[in-house]
Design a protein around this motif. Structure first.
Motif, PDB file in Angstrom:
ATOM      1  N   THR A  53      11.005  -1.989  -4.975  1.00 38.71           N
ATOM      2  CA  THR A  53      11.023  -2.426  -6.380  1.00 38.71           C
ATOM      3  C   THR A  53      10.494  -3.846  -6.538  1.00 38.71           C
ATOM      4  N   ARG A  54      10.504  -4.643  -5.452  1.00 34.04           N
ATOM      5  CA  ARG A  54      10.111  -6.047  -5.561  1.00 34.04           C
ATOM      6  C   ARG A  54       8.881  -6.409  -4.731  1.00 34.04           C
ATOM      7  N   VAL A  55       8.566  -5.625  -3.715  1.00 37.50           N
ATOM      8  CA  VAL A  55       7.539  -6.026  -2.752  1.00 37.50           C
ATOM      9  C   VAL A  55       6.526  -4.910  -2.544  1.00 37.50           C
ATOM     10  N   VAL A  56       5.252  -5.305  -2.501  1.00 36.65           N
ATOM     11  CA  VAL A  56       4.172  -4.401  -2.102  1.00 36.65           C
ATOM     12  C   VAL A  56       3.459  -5.060  -0.933  1.00 36.65           C
ATOM     13  N   ARG A  57       3.501  -4.430   0.223  1.00 33.50           N
ATOM     14  CA  ARG A  57       2.819  -5.012   1.379  1.00 33.50           C
ATOM     15  C   ARG A  57       2.050  -3.925   2.122  1.00 33.50           C
ATOM     16  N   LEU A  58       1.007  -4.331   2.802  1.00 30.80           N
ATOM     17  CA  LEU A  58       0.126  -3.395   3.490  1.00 30.80           C
ATOM     18  C   LEU A  58       0.826  -2.737   4.673  1.00 30.80           C
ATOM     19  N   SER A  59       0.550  -1.463   4.848  1.00 26.64           N
ATOM     20  CA  SER A  59       0.977  -0.777   6.064  1.00 26.64           C
ATOM     21  C   SER A  59       0.034  -1.156   7.204  1.00 26.64           C
ATOM     22  N   GLU A  60       0.315  -0.680   8.380  1.00 29.37           N
ATOM     23  CA  GLU A  60      -0.564  -0.973   9.519  1.00 29.37           C
ATOM     24  C   GLU A  60      -1.964  -0.414   9.270  1.00 29.37           C
ATOM     25  N   LEU A  61      -2.030   0.805   8.697  1.00 24.85           N
ATOM     26  CA  LEU A  61      -3.329   1.388   8.366  1.00 24.85           C
ATOM     27  C   LEU A  61      -4.022   0.562   7.282  1.00 24.85           C
ATOM     28  N   GLY A  62      -3.255   0.138   6.274  1.00 25.69           N
ATOM     29  CA  GLY A  62      -3.831  -0.653   5.197  1.00 25.69           C
ATOM     30  C   GLY A  62      -4.427  -1.957   5.696  1.00 25.69           C
ATOM     31  N   GLN A  63      -3.739  -2.608   6.621  1.00 24.56           N
ATOM     32  CA  GLN A  63      -4.243  -3.865   7.190  1.00 24.56           C
ATOM     33  C   GLN A  63      -5.549  -3.629   7.939  1.00 24.56           C
TER      34      GLN A  63
END
Length: 316
Positions: A53-63
């Motif tokens: 609900t507060r954070v959007v961060r890249l997954s390992e694939l996204g990075q």
């Protein structure tokens, strides 16, 4: 599925770390952004982001995926822009964040000339003294005097920004002219709040010797235009960039204080992402500014010709 459109949306979410902000910048509903990311993740068979609900961060694939995607989006937009230019009509929207002190009084004619040369380029100009990350702010570049906030950003110097202490002749006749930077302590001062040195000020005499002192402001503000108005009301001594004070100094409404001493100058730079969409349009815009403001900007040239400023710069 429009793969390129979805990849561009992925890049925007990754850069802003927000689905809502990416939607605002892309001018679509948040649900559209969510759908595009979902389609891309289904195609790849793995999540690109870890979301809460507060954070959007890249997954390992996204990075692993992000760098190539940024390059792909930038290249695709550059190719389209060059195709338009080949037809003689660069087009599209260019978003720019610019300092208030630079824009007010110096930018209208420049914008008119740019749009006369490139009538199909639409400009969106955000004017503020805030220091922004152009990627997170959703602009193609920021015109600012401070260093780029990240090594992933490119900084293109445009011209020097000089600063002077000044006051009205009326104020100086009543309160006296300082002979030494330390004499400023005896005066009411108006200072800009955004300089990285904060209360620490370094002056250079004609031989290049340094004198450093700490100054306390009676008026501390992020508006150089307010400082100019404050000085013109005979309220005290202020420090202003010459691009804001130059006209009043030439007209005699303001007088340079401590003319034997110089402050270091900054550089107004165009700051933008290294892998940039709209790179071709931005290059046209930057070169237009560089050609309009030569090595010595016109507001400084008049003061130098009048013997009110030394020609030699001291760089910050």
């Amino acid at each position: 599925m429009d793969r390129l459109q979805n990849i561009e949306t992925f890049v925007r979410v990754a850069q802003t770390q927000s689905f809502a902000e990416a939607a605002r910048q892309l001018r679509v509903a948040k649900s559209v952004v969510t759908t595009r990311i979902k389609q891309l993740e289904e195609y790849l068979g793995a999540p690109l982001f870890h979301r809460s609900t507060r954070v959007v961060r890249l997954s390992e694939l996204g990075q692993a995926f992000l760098g190539d995607c940024m390059e792909l989006v930038g290249r695709a937009n550059d190719v389209v822009d060059h195709m338009r230019d080949a037809r003689g009509k660069p087009a599209g929207t260019l978003r720019v964040h610019a300092l208030t002190g630079f824009v007010v009084g110096h930018f209208g004619a420049l914008l008119r000339e740019f749009q006369t040369a490139y009538p199909d380029i639409r400009l969106e100009l955000v004017v503020s003294d805030a220091v922004v990350d152009p990627v997170k702010a959703g602009v193609d570049c920021a015109l600012q005097i401070f260093p780029a906030a990240s090594t992933e950003l490119v900084s293109r110097p445009l011209f020097a920004v000089r600063r002077v202490f000044c006051a009205t002749p009326e104020y100086l006749a009543q309160s006296g002219m300082p002979d030494n930077p330390r004499d400023l302590h005896e005066h009411r001062l108006g200072l800009y709040s955004g300089y990285p040195t904060r209360d620490r000020w370094t002056f250079y005499d004609g031989n290049g010797a340094e004198l450093t002192t700490y100054l306390q402001a009676a008026l501390l503000t992020n508006s150089v235009h307010l400082l100019r108005e404050y000085a013109l009301e005979h309220a005290g001594i202020v420090c202003l960039p010459t691009l804001v004070a130059g006209e009043a100094i030439r007209e005699g409404r303001l007088q340079i204080v401590l003319p034997e001493y110089q402050l270091s100058s900054f550089r107004l730079s165009a700051v933008y992402a290294g892998t940039l969409r709209n790179a071709f349009k931005l290059e046209l815009f930057i070169e237009h500014i560089r050609s309009a403001f030569t090595r010595v900007p016109p507001w400084d040239a008049g003061l130098i010709d009048a013997g009110l400023l030394p020609e030699k710069l001291i760089e910050a």
